[in-house]
Every structure is written in C-alpha cells, then in structure tokens.
Enzyme design. Structure first.
Site, PDB file in Angstrom:
ATOM      1  N   LYS A 197      -8.104 -19.317  85.413  1.00 42.08           N
ATOM      2  CA  LYS A 197      -8.442 -20.730  85.577  1.00 42.08           C
ATOM      3  C   LYS A 197      -8.296 -21.045  87.065  1.00 42.08           C
ATOM      4  CE  LYS A 197      -6.510 -25.338  84.850  1.00 42.08           C
ATOM      5  NZ  LYS A 197      -5.750 -26.253  83.990  1.00 42.08           N
ATOM      6  N   ASN A 219      -2.025 -29.808  77.759  1.00 42.58           N
ATOM      7  CA  ASN A 219      -0.650 -29.326  77.846  1.00 42.58           C
ATOM      8  C   ASN A 219       0.329 -30.472  77.591  1.00 42.58           C
ATOM      9  OD1 ASN A 219       1.898 -28.339  78.651  1.00 42.58           O
ATOM     10  ND2 ASN A 219       1.105 -27.204  80.356  1.00 42.58           N
ATOM     11  N   THR A 220       0.413 -31.401  78.572  1.00 44.38           N
ATOM     12  CA  THR A 220       1.420 -32.466  78.499  1.00 44.38           C
ATOM     13  C   THR A 220       1.292 -33.305  77.228  1.00 44.38           C
ATOM     14  OG1 THR A 220       1.261 -32.528  80.896  1.00 44.38           O
ATOM     15  CG2 THR A 220       2.497 -34.299  79.872  1.00 44.38           C
ATOM     16  N   GLY A 258      -1.962 -34.547  83.607  1.00 46.32           N
ATOM     17  CA  GLY A 258      -0.701 -35.098  83.105  1.00 46.32           C
ATOM     18  C   GLY A 258      -0.668 -36.609  82.978  1.00 46.32           C
ATOM     19  N   ALA A 280      -7.435 -31.405  81.267  1.00 45.16           N
ATOM     20  CA  ALA A 280      -6.588 -32.362  82.001  1.00 45.16           C
ATOM     21  C   ALA A 280      -6.856 -33.818  81.625  1.00 45.16           C
ATOM     22  CB  ALA A 280      -6.727 -32.205  83.508  1.00 45.16           C
ATOM     23  N   GLY A 281      -5.764 -34.546  81.479  1.00 48.74           N
ATOM     24  CA  GLY A 281      -5.830 -35.982  81.280  1.00 48.74           C
ATOM     25  C   GLY A 281      -5.854 -36.444  79.837  1.00 48.74           C
TER      26      GLY A 281
END
Lengths: 255, 67
Positions: free
Chosen positions: A96, A205-206, A157, A183-184
């Site tokens: 990535k 992830n987050t 995040g 992301a986001g």
C-alpha cells in the site's frame, strides 16, 4: 469476489491492524471480520527495551494476505525503501503506497505517490496506492499500471465518512482496476455507502479498532460491506420528487 | 567499535562481528526481523557472511499494527 492482480478474495473488507485495545480483542475482531487482507506498518524494532509481543507473530500468516503500508514516508524514495524492507520479510508482494504530504490532514502527496507507484511497479510489486479522491490522479495511477486504486473517503482516522461521493463514483466509473475506499470510514453506514457507489472493497482500521466493542463492529462492517455490495448489484431505484403509492390505487374500500 | 543501530549510536560488544551475531546478541534469531545494512537489505542466508564494521548503519525493522 475481489480480484487484485492474480489474487482472488471472497471478502471485500480489508482490515487495518493498528490501535486495538488488546491482542485478544484484535485477534477476535480480525477473525469475526472474515477479512482476508490485513494491513501492517514497517517500523524499527524496539531492541533496546524489553521484548514486546508482536501481533503478526501471533497470527497464522498463511491464512492472510499481508498488505504492508509505506506510512512514515514523505517522499517516493522513502516509500520504496520501506516497501523493499517489507518485501524482504518474504511474507508479501503487495504494497500500500502511502506517502503523506501534510501532517495535519494526513492527506497523500499526489506527486510523490505517483512517483513511488511507478518505481514500485518497475520493481515488480503489486501496487495499491492510497490516494486522494482526485479523479484525474486516479486515472494517471491506473495508466501507470497500478493494481488497485485506493481513494480516501475523508482524512485518515477522522471517521467523517464519505465527503465527496461524486468524485468517488467518477473514479469507480472510469477504473478498470479495483477501487478500494480507504481511510475516513466511521460507521457501517459509510462502508455500505462506499459499496453502493460501486466500490470493489473498503479498507478501514480505526472504525473497528477504536469502536466501543471492536469485535461487534468488525461483524457490523462485514455485514455492511456485504449489504452494500448486494444493493449495488441489485440496482437501487431512481429517486423521485413525489410519493408513489406502493399499495394499489384501485378497489379502495373508503371510496 | 561503534555503529549506528536503529538510529542510535552504540558501542558494539567485541564478540559481534557479523549480522548473525548481532541478531543473536539481541536475541532476535527467532523473531520476524528484517535487516538493512548501510541501506542494503540483508537476507537470512547473508547474515553470517555480512561483516559489521566501525561506523556501519544498521536498521532492524519489523511489522507493527497499522492501517
């Protein structure tokens, strides 16, 4: 089915491995998510301190495809250095590309991302660049020959969800390689929305690791991505300005 | 002799003369570790044949959680 280069995956959820409350919770969240691709970062070992457990060493790596990132890189050269170190593990050939151009927003540097992608393709990597939602940049990356495009939904995040669905749908429409929204993502609704737009996958992830119950959220994300994909394949109805009755308008007993 | 290990200047134990011995010294032989020696990646089969010299820069890296 998600196909990246010559690799085929049943799951369309790519899961990050950062910031879980504990290894036990992380293991369970990873298992419940049914994700087949897991992302990792490359960092210096903490050799001057007491040996600390490492999540990857506790994982049956033969069951997963590892997707290391080049996080920490600010230039194409740094990204290539990190990618080569990751590949030297002998555990992965995907990378990535993540070249951050702004510390506050963590938005990717488009020029360095393009450059790094080109260099890594020449080195024979399977290249998945994390990019902004810029439509032309996505096309330029595809022209280089990257194996998937990974536009962000909103800053890493931030959990703000999809800020520019129009741009994402333009990218999805024009791309012949998989588009993975990265992301986001904050909630299952965001993940489902990405899939309904026609994305091939979602990387998050987050949203899972920092949820009150990461294991339950892992399941929720899995289901949302499946639901969103099914909805996309089923084809949603067109939006109309006024109501159209679902029940027959003939034979009403009130007239 | 002194080397730069993971960004820190350290005085190396005299017994440590190659990468294999360096990993043994830090008890990393059985860990998932990737070695970079003066910006060159060193694979497992080169650990023993890669000598460490004064002023070398060595990075020992691994995978950690990340998104």
């Amino acid at each position: 089915m998600l196909k990246i280069a010559d690799k085929v995956f049943q799951s369309r959820l790519l899961l990050g491995t950062g910031k879980y409350p504990s290894f036990e919770i992380q293991k369970e969240a990873v298992a419940q998510s049914e994700a087949e691709i897991l992302t990792f970062a490359v960092r210096r070992m903490n050799i001057f301190e007491e040996s600390q457990p490492n999540f990857l060493e506790q994982l049956d790596v033969s069951k997963y495809t590892l997707l290391p990132n080049t996080a920490g890189a600010k230039t194409a050269e740094e990204a290539v250095r990190i990618a080569k170190l990751a590949k030297a593990s002998g555990l992965c050939d995907m990378i990535k590309v993540e070249v951050i151009g702004c510390d506050r927003s963590l938005l990717p540097d488009p020029v360095e991302t393009l450059k790094a992608s080109e260099m890594l393709l020449e080195e024979g990597f399977i290249v998945l660049p994390y990019t902004s939602d810029d439509v032309v940049l996505a096309r330029r990356l595809e022209e280089l020959g990257v194996h998937a495009i990974m536009p962000g939904a909103s800053p890493i995040g931030s959990g703000q969800g999809i800020l520019n669905p129009l741009n994402l749908s333009f990218i999805i429409e024009q791309s012949k390689v998989p588009v993975i929204i990265d992301a986001g993502i904050g909630s299952p609704a965001d993940a489902a929305q990405a899939m309904e737009l026609g994305a091939d996958g979602v990387l998050l992830n987050t949203a899972v690791s920092a949820a009150k119950d990461p294991v339950k959220m892992a399941v929720a994300m899995k289901l949302a991505i499946e639901a969103g994909r099914l909805g996309y394949e089923a084809g949603r109805i067109a939006k109309k300005d006024y109501a159209i009755a679902s029940s027959p308008t003939e034979g009403m007993i009130t007239t | 002799m002194s080397i730069k290990l993971n960004g820190e200047l350290i005085e190396l134990n005299e017994e440590v003369k190659n990468v294999q011995q360096l990993l043994a010294f830090y008890q990393l032989e059985n860990r998932l570790v990737i070695v970079e020696h003066n910006r060159e990646i060193i694979l497992k089969d080169q650990y023993e044949s890669t000598p460490i010299q004064h002023g070398d820069e060595i990075e020992l890296v691994h995978f950690v959680g990340g998104g």
